[in-house]
Design a protein around this motif. Structure first.
Motif: not given
Length: 185
Positions: A100-108, A127-131
């Motif tokens: 599955n590919i998930k796109k990072l949403e910077h604004d979040k 990106s690290l936080l999203f991971c």
């Protein structure tokens, strides 16, 4: 059971049934926080594609020994352009794995991560936080974090799983493992 010559037989009490692999990608950024070039001086997408291919080979090797383990691959993508994303998609479409590919949403993350010296540093932290958020929501027994500029020996994933099962069983608790990168250092 696991048999290691110096230790003898170890009864495996911490068998792995599922594994989530979180593969972090950013094919647009070069090494921004270091004063050096990449080893082969190719565009970043070449490292990402080779890393992904070697990871998929390692996963498939692991599945031969552990066919019952459910393996899920999450690709956390940070601003990969459409051309490069299509190259990644072409590789994963050839695989029979759950990817599955998930796109990072910077604004979040704008109000959560303090202001950084540059956008690349902010993006890396987001990106690290999203991971970590994806891992926290994971139902799998193990989570393996990996970035898109590592090459993996084919038996790497199988060795990680078998090592985890053996060592965690010996200690009777969960462990954190970090496979060696840059073995020549």
């Amino acid at each position: 059971k696991s048999i290691v010559l110096p230790l003898g037989e170890v009864k495996l009490t911490r068998k792995i049934q599922s594994l989530s692999i979180i593969f972090r990608t950013n094919t647009n950024v070069e090494i921004w926080d270091q004063n050096k070039k990449r080893l082969f001086e190719l565009p970043k997408i070449e490292y990402t594609l080779r890393s992904l291919n070697s990871l998929l080979k390692s996963i498939n090797f692991c599945k031969k020994k552990y066919p019952m383990i459910k393996i899920k691959l999450e690709i956390i993508d940070d601003n990969t352009n459409e051309t490069n994303l299509n190259k990644i998609i072409n590789i994963i479409n050839k695989s029979e794995l759950d990817i599955n590919i998930k796109k990072l949403e910077h604004d979040k993350y704008r109000n959560f991560i303090k202001e950084q010296k540059n956008e690349q540093t902010f993006s890396n932290l987001a990106s690290l936080l999203f991971c970590f958020e994806v891992a926290k929501k994971s139902d799998e027994n193990l989570v393996f974090f990996v970035e898109d500029d590592y090459l993996h020996f084919e038996p790497m994933m199988e060795e990680m799983v078998s090592s985890y099962e053996r060592i965690a069983s010996q200690l009777n608790k969960d462990i954190f493992m970090c496979p060696a990168d840059y073995p020549y250092l």
